[in-house]
Design an enzyme around this catalytic site. Structure first.
Site, mmCIF file in Angstrom:
data_model
loop_
_atom_site.group_PDB
_atom_site.id
_atom_site.type_symbol
_atom_site.label_atom_id
_atom_site.label_comp_id
_atom_site.label_asym_id
_atom_site.label_seq_id
_atom_site.Cartn_x
_atom_site.Cartn_y
_atom_site.Cartn_z
ATOM 1 N N SER A 1 0.800 -1.223 0.000
ATOM 2 C CA SER A 1 0.000 0.000 0.000
ATOM 3 C C SER A 1 0.837 1.280 0.000
ATOM 4 O O SER A 1 0.286 2.373 -0.127
ATOM 5 C CB SER A 1 -0.950 0.006 1.204
ATOM 6 O OG SER A 1 -0.233 0.002 2.416
ATOM 7 N N LYS B 1 -6.267 3.454 8.838
ATOM 8 C CA LYS B 1 -5.331 4.408 8.236
ATOM 9 C C LYS B 1 -5.900 5.827 8.263
ATOM 10 O O LYS B 1 -5.192 6.791 8.601
ATOM 11 C CB LYS B 1 -5.023 3.988 6.797
ATOM 12 C CG LYS B 1 -4.255 2.688 6.688
ATOM 13 C CD LYS B 1 -4.055 2.275 5.237
ATOM 14 C CE LYS B 1 -3.284 0.961 5.136
ATOM 15 N NZ LYS B 1 -3.104 0.530 3.733
#
Length: 781
Positions: A685, A728
């Site tokens: 990611s 996140k």
């Protein structure tokens, strides 16, 4: 007793000496001795050469190799060596005749041997035979006779030999020399010079020994009697059984009858009842005190004690369950909704099997306490097992009965303890199961956590099936990826990614502060927290997904306020505001905004997921003269290194679009670093973060410091979906980020983000790298 003098002097001599360990000998004895020490051997040889006597000294501590005067008893004996033999091993065997007692005046260690200066004790026979000594000697002989009757290790003939001795001194020494007395007792006798006193000492010693022997004999006779009674009872029982069998009648012992009644009352399934009856029959034919009988009794106790039919009645009131869940936990709407759905379906369908739920989330978000709250809401009992570090399959399935001390597994043990067959069963830390040569507990759990199989769970110890289908299994884990896929497939995953600062504030006010006030013996009349103070503690003193550290900080304040109340005797109230927090908790532990607001070239802000919640991380890129090498540092994993390679390949493939020289990479080395190098990092990611920082460094254009991003890249420049988005985004929000870039495929996941967080963030969705560059790099078009 006197010392005879010769020519007006005391009888003092210097003799060679041999110290003895663990042995004391007496005058008028002829005994063999083993001499092993070099100095002792030299002393014997010197005495033999001079045809002189030897002084035998007695050591207090046998462990001392080189004794001194303080290590010896004050009285020794003089001996004559009758025979001596030197063996090949170096040890000398000597046969000695013991002569007299002697005071040891001085003990000298020389290089070759031991010598000592002695004062010989010569006994005077006059006045020894008086009425008192005569009475003492007769009592001594009576005690000796009694002692010999009790102590079978000493020959009885010894009494007839000793009883003929008329000399009282020799009588005492012979008894002390030949009886197996303690060394310390013999030392007292050898040092007692007066005959009358020596008789009294021996009488006391024999009385003490006789007392010990009588107790020993009594204990031994009791043990023998008990064994005889048991054997007698067994033989009589066997005879009674044979007589009854001949008469066509058989009776059972009380124990067998009670066990049979308990088996009937246990309401076991037919297979289990048949097994129990079979074992009961074996027990009735087994000797009561045999080890096998104990094993069978224990097994039957387990079978009878299990809750085969006992269960609690579920409280299916949806409103009550909702109130309980809301009372115990704030937020966690998805979990609460799932439990209420289960209760609603149970209300309509009795045959519904218990779900297998798995709560996955960082520490401190309330996974374990939520399981207990679910049990309270449903009116069920709750049982918990910690699976962290478990490596033995037998912990789940139990040990077979062939092993000594075998037991059922933790599942069956817990059911016996809780007493019902349908509890809420909490399996904590399922992601931390281990395995070794003793088996794989995760594989053993496959049967337990499969609704299609757990109605016939088989424990190795029980050897009969037990129905686990009524149990509501709830497991907890910090991460999904460490759970074996077959086990993960059997569970319904419910994610608990963490709390927002507003949720933490509500949890603190509703649960944490009241709990800590109660534990510290104060109330809200003594201590009050303002809303701003709670927010300040959350932002500046904690950095976590859960609320454990927040509770610790609140407890810290409560302790200090309680101390103030006790010392000052002023009840308050004490108001906790933003200004007063530092007085209680010290300087801030975390900066309120962790992001550098300066726009920099080659530095991009990414978002990462960890098992403890989300975090932001920075990617830094530098170029320097070189030969086209790519350096990667910061403890990057293989997947993250591949993302960096893909980012560089994309840049090289789009040189003209980016305005770079076609051969820029030939004369440059590129260094990509992710700070906090002590922490391992991995995952795809960070792809768009790496490519953004790389393009910024190569083009000299800064990256917007207010933007954080996450997304995987391909060589074609596409941005792919990632996981852990909620964690996140919450981490970025905690750090003061105002704008985030996410893959377009993750847009649907924004529904899980709390509205307050979404309102304070600008979320940009992208499909390719060009869109990322336009948003993140200043003048990136």
């Amino acid at each position: 007793m006197v010392l005879l003098r010769k020519n007006g002097r005391t009888n003092i001599k210097v003799l060679q000496s041999v110290p003895l360990r663990d042995l004391i000998i007496f005058p008028n004895m002829v005994v063999p001795l083993l001499v092993g020490r070099t100095r002792s051997i030299n002393a014997v040889e010197e005495a033999l050469a001079n045809e002189s006597e030897i002084l035998i000294a007695f050591q207090k501590d046998p462990q001392v190799d080189n004794p001194e005067m303080k290590d010896l008893y004050s009285v020794g004996v003089t001996v004559k060596v009758i025979q001596s033999v030197r063996e090949q091993s170096g040890v000398m065997k000597i046969l000695v005749e013991v002569m007299d007692r002697a005071f040891i005046k001085d003990f000298i260690k020389e290089k070759k041997g031991f010598t000592c200066r002695i004062e010989r004790i010569v006994e005077k026979t006059e006045g020894i035979k008086n009425k008192e000594n005569e009475a003492l000697s007769r009592l001594l002989l009576e005690l000796l006779e009694k002692y010999l009757r009790l102590n079978t290790s000493v020959p009885k003939e010894l009494y007839s030999t000793i009883s003929t001795i008329e000399n009282l001194s020799r009588l005492c020494d012979t008894i002390a020399g030949y009886l197996p007395l303690k060394i310390k007792d013999k030392a007292v006798v050898i040092e007692t010079i007066d005959v009358g006193e020596r008789l009294k000492v021996l009488i006391n010693i024999l009385n003490s020994e006789i007392g010990v022997l009588e107790v020993q004999k009594r204990i031994q006779s009791q043990v023998i009697k008990k064994i005889e009674d048991t054997q007698k009872q067994y033989f009589l029982n066997e005879q009674l059984k044979e007589i009854q069998r001949e008469l066509g009648k058989e009776s059972e012992s009380d124990e067998i009858t009670q066990l049979r009644e308990r088996i009937k009352k246990a309401k076991m399934p037919k297979a289990a009842e048949s097994k129990a009856t079979e074992e009961l029959t074996r027990l009735s034919k087994t000797m009561p005190l045999s080890p096998e009988a104990t094993v069978i009794r224990t097994y039957l106790d387990w079978l009878i004690s299990l809750p085969w039919e006992e269960q609690t009645q579920d409280n299916l009131d949806i409103k009550h369950a909702e109130d309980v869940l809301n009372e115990d936990h704030y937020g966690l709407e998805k979990v609460k909704e799932r439990i209420l759905e289960y209760l609603a379906v149970r209300k309509r369908s009795e045959g519904l099997k218990g779900p297998i739920l798995c709560f996955v989330g960082p520490p401190g978000v309330g996974k374990t306490s939520l399981g207990k709250s679910i049990a309270r809401a449903m009116g069920r009992k709750c049982v918990r097992i910690s699976l962290g570090g478990m490596r033995d399959e037998a912990e789940i399935r139990g040990h077979r009965r062939t092993y000594i001390g075998s037991l059922p597994g933790r599942i069956i043990q817990s059911l016996k303890k809780v007493g019902v067959k349908n509890p809420v069963f909490l399996l904590d830390e399922i992601d931390k199961l281990g395995q070794d040569f003793r088996g794989d507990p995760a594989s053993a759990l496959l049967e337990v956590l499969d609704p299609e199989q757990n109605n016939s769970f088989s424990d190795h110890y029980l050897e009969v099936e037990f129905d686990l289908s009524g149990i509501l299994f709830i497991t907890t884990a910090n991460t999904e990826f460490s759970i074996p896929p077959p086990l993960l497939d059997r569970m319904e995953i419910i994610s608990l990614p963490g709390y927002t600062i507003w949720e933490k504030k509500e949890i603190a006010q509703r649960h944490l502060i009241p709990k800590q006030l109660k534990e510290h013996g104060i109330s809200d009349k003594n201590l009050k927290f303002s809303d701003d103070a709670i927010f300040y503690i959350i932002r500046n003193y904690t950095r976590e997904a859960g609320v454990r550290n927040l509770e610790r900080e609140i407890a810290n304040i409560c302790r200090k306020v309680t101390k103030k109340i006790v010392e000052s005797k002023k009840e308050g109230p004490y108001h906790i505001s933003v200004k007063s927090i530092e007085k209680y908790l010290g300087p801030e532990k975390f900066s309120p905004i962790a992001v550098d607001k300066e726009h920099k070239v080659g530095v991009a802000t990414g978002m990462a997921w960890t098992e403890y919640g989300g975090e932001i991380l920075f990617t830094e890129v530098l170029t320097m003269k070189g030969k086209g090498n790519l350096m990667l540092t910061g403890q990057l994993g293989d997947v993250m290194k591949e993302s960096a390679q893909a980012a560089l390949s994309y840049v090289r493939a789009h040189i003209s679009e980016l305005g770079l020289k076609s051969d820029f990479y030939k004369d440059l080395d590129i260094h990509i670093h992710v700070p906090e190098g002590a922490i391992p990092k991995d995952g795809p990611s960070a792809g768009i973060t790496i490519v953004t920082a790389l393009i910024s460094c190569l083009t000299g254009k800064p990256v917007n410091a207010n933007i954080a991003m996450t997304g995987e890249i391909t060589l074609q420049g596409k941005v792919l979906k990632i996981g852990g988005l909620k964690s996140k985004i919450l981490a970025a929000h905690r750090s003061g980020i105002k704008k985030i870039i996410i893959p377009a495929e993750n847009e649907k996941d924004l529904a899980e983000i709390p509205k307050k967080v979404r309102d304070e963030l600008e979320v940009v969705t992208v499909k390719n790298i060009n869109e990322v560059i336009e948003q993140a790099i200043i003048n990136g078009k």
